[in-house]
Design a protein around this motif. Structure first.
Motif, short mmCIF file in Angstrom:
data_model
loop_
_atom_site.label_atom_id
_atom_site.label_comp_id
_atom_site.label_asym_id
_atom_site.label_seq_id
_atom_site.Cartn_x
_atom_site.Cartn_y
_atom_site.Cartn_z
N SER A 75 5.44 -63.70 -69.01
CA SER A 75 4.22 -64.07 -68.28
C SER A 75 4.43 -63.82 -66.79
CB SER A 75 3.87 -65.55 -68.52
OG SER A 75 4.92 -66.38 -68.05
N VAL A 76 3.30 -63.83 -66.05
CA VAL A 76 3.32 -63.55 -64.62
C VAL A 76 2.56 -64.66 -63.90
CG1 VAL A 76 2.67 -61.93 -62.80
CG2 VAL A 76 3.40 -61.08 -65.03
N THR A 77 3.14 -65.14 -62.81
CA THR A 77 2.45 -66.07 -61.91
C THR A 77 2.53 -65.52 -60.50
OG1 THR A 77 4.45 -67.38 -61.53
CG2 THR A 77 3.03 -68.07 -63.35
N GLY A 78 1.45 -65.67 -59.75
CA GLY A 78 1.42 -65.16 -58.39
C GLY A 78 0.46 -65.93 -57.51
N GLU A 79 0.21 -65.39 -56.33
CA GLU A 79 -0.65 -66.08 -55.38
C GLU A 79 -2.08 -66.19 -55.90
OE1 GLU A 79 -0.24 -64.15 -51.63
OE2 GLU A 79 1.95 -64.21 -51.66
N GLN A 80 -2.53 -65.18 -56.64
CA GLN A 80 -3.89 -65.21 -57.18
C GLN A 80 -3.92 -65.65 -58.65
OE1 GLN A 80 -5.41 -61.28 -56.37
NE2 GLN A 80 -6.35 -61.98 -54.45
N SER A 81 -2.73 -65.54 -59.33
CA SER A 81 -2.60 -65.95 -60.74
C SER A 81 -3.63 -65.27 -61.64
CB SER A 81 -2.74 -67.48 -60.86
OG SER A 81 -1.73 -68.12 -60.11
N LEU A 82 -3.96 -64.01 -61.33
CA LEU A 82 -4.92 -63.28 -62.14
C LEU A 82 -4.27 -62.07 -62.83
CD1 LEU A 82 -8.02 -63.29 -59.73
CD2 LEU A 82 -7.62 -64.75 -61.73
N ALA A 83 -2.95 -61.90 -62.65
CA ALA A 83 -2.27 -60.73 -63.19
C ALA A 83 -1.99 -60.90 -64.68
CB ALA A 83 -0.97 -60.48 -62.44
N THR A 84 -1.98 -59.78 -65.39
CA THR A 84 -1.60 -59.75 -66.80
C THR A 84 -0.49 -58.73 -66.98
OG1 THR A 84 -3.26 -58.06 -67.31
CG2 THR A 84 -3.91 -60.38 -67.57
N ILE A 85 0.36 -58.92 -68.02
CA ILE A 85 1.50 -58.05 -68.23
C ILE A 85 1.47 -57.51 -69.65
CG2 ILE A 85 3.05 -59.92 -68.99
CD1 ILE A 85 5.28 -58.51 -67.39
#
Length: 451
Positions: free
Chosen positions: A386-396
């Motif tokens: 999974s991916v978490t980021g500043e916008q938290s909208l990314a998918t992998i």
């Protein structure tokens, strides 16, 4: 005028140490049996179907007392070697060369080989007489029997050594059926030959000329380090010298050479501290027997320190020992912490450096990464990515990986996110187990085109 050619090399005389028994000899025997027992028994011990110690080089997995290590954990081995070196420094500062006299592999195997030699050829004077005797059937039988026993013991040692790297049951079975080949056969024979040569022939030569420890030990010695010393004030003049004057003037030393005859390195401890001395205390036991026989107090030769001989007291806590002790304790605590905090999975994230990003459509952009994942567990595992980021909208994609025990795999993944947003965004790629717990994560950057 002719000159007689002289050799630049003089063969060392063969040393036949005399057998001796006493308190310190008993401790040496206990140490020998305990250490050899551990060496030969440990490869055969299994817990839960797994060897408690097995360095499986083919599978690149190292099992050590319930802990399974992979090549990525080799920094633990480096740390352990540094800890072992510091342990030696601290132990030497406090107790001198007790390691050499009681626990060094060269000493332990030499003691075992001497025991075999003693029971086949006899004690010191019989062995020396056999050396001088012509080759007869009796001499051939004794010498042949000794070397046969040595070689069988050395072969068993070689099998046990290889058993730390290949399952020992497999090595032993293949050796019996003459099917052992390749590297296992080479290292079995090589280690057996090395044991036979070092413990049977070279013996004290290894300690005197090959071991570096004997050379740099003086850097760790001080006036409070434990050494073996002869009490010169009490022992001199010796009986052999005093007879020319008067027996009344004689010291306690009867000069019977027993301390020299029992020494495995052939030195005379009465000449003072020497680098050849391995602190085995055989001379103490021999001298104490002589003192008992002549009615004199024991400990003419004894464990002592320079300060103690000068009338002072033994100081355990001093600058050098405290310094080594603090460093040793720090290394030990650090090693324990690294083992306890060691993760069961290793994760590395590498960006695609050829293309920072690629536009998928009018609304999405993708960055490509290579994940290098190592499963350190003994069973297969499946991790969700999974991916978490500043916008938290990314998918992998892909979003999962399955690994066999000890497997290391490189997985190319694409991370997609909305086109609009920051030019550079910090994000974290996480591995989650079946329960949803994060077992490993790595931070990296996600790039977008400048808006």
């Amino acid at each position: 005028m002719s000159q007689t050619p002289q050799s630049l090399y003089e063969s060392a005389p063969r040393i036949h140490p005399r057998a001796v028994w006493g308190r310190f000899a008993q401790w040496r025997v206990i140490a020998m049996l305990a250490l050899l027992g551990l060496f030969y028994v440990v490869p055969w011990i299994r817990v839960g179907g797994e060897h408690i110690v097995l360095f499986d080089l083919a599978a690149r997995r190292f099992h050590v007392f319930g802990l399974t290590l992979v090549p990525q954990d080799l920094f633990l081995l480096t740390w352990l070697l540094i800890l072992a070196a510091m342990t030696l420094f601290l132990f030497t500062t406090l107790a001198g060369r007790l390691w050499c006299g009681y626990a060094c592999p060269q000493t332990v195997w030499t003691e075992a080989f001497l025991w075999i030699e003693h029971h086949i050829e006899g004690d010191r004077h019989k062995r020396m007489k056999l050396d001088r005797a012509p080759w007869t059937s009796q001499k051939i039988l004794r010498r042949g029997g000794k070397h046969l026993a040595w070689m069988l013991f050395a072969l068993f040692t070689g099998v046990s050594f290889v058993g730390y790297f290949v399952p020992v049951e497999q090595v032993a079975a293949n050796l019996v059926t003459l099917e052992l080949g390749g590297w296992p056969l080479f290292w079995t024979l090589f280690y057996a030959f090395a044991t036979w040569g070092n413990a049977g022939f070279m013996r004290e030569q290894v300690c005197k000329y090959m071991c570096p420890y004997a050379r740099f030990q003086s850097a760790m010695f001080d006036k409070d380090t434990l050494i073996i010393a002869y009490d010169e004030q009490r022992g001199e003049p010796r009986k052999s010298k005093a007879r020319k004057l008067s027996d009344v003037l004689a010291g306690d030393c009867v000069d019977d050479q027993m301390c020299v005859q029992v020494c495995p390195t052939g030195i005379d401890i009465r000449d003072g501290l020497q680098y050849e001395c391995i602190a085995c205390a055989a001379c103490i036991d021999a001298c104490n027997h002589v003192m008992d026989a002549v009615g004199k107090p024991r400990n003419l030769i004894r464990y002592t320190t320079v300060n103690h001989d000068a009338g002072g007291r033994y100081r355990l806590l001093r600058g050098r020992s405290i310094g080594y002790g603090v460093i040793w304790a720090g290394l030990l605590l650090g090693f324990v912490a690294l083992v306890l905090l060691r993760s069961s999975v290793e994760l590395d994230v590498i960006r695609d450096r050829k293309n920072l990003y690629r536009v998928i459509d009018t609304q999405h952009i993708e960055n490509v990464y290579t994940l290098k994942v190592t499963n350190k567990q003994d069973g297969p595992v499946r991790y969700r990515i999974s991916v978490t980021g500043e916008q938290s909208l990314a998918t992998i994609s892909p979003d999962a990986i399955e690994l066999a025990p000890g497997e290391t795999r490189g997985l190319v993944v694409g991370v997609r996110a909305p086109l609009l947003g920051y030019r550079v965004e910090t994000m974290t790629i996480e591995l989650q187990d079946a329960t949803g717990e994060v077992v490993a994560d790595r931070s990296t950057n996600f790039f977008r085109p400048k808006q």
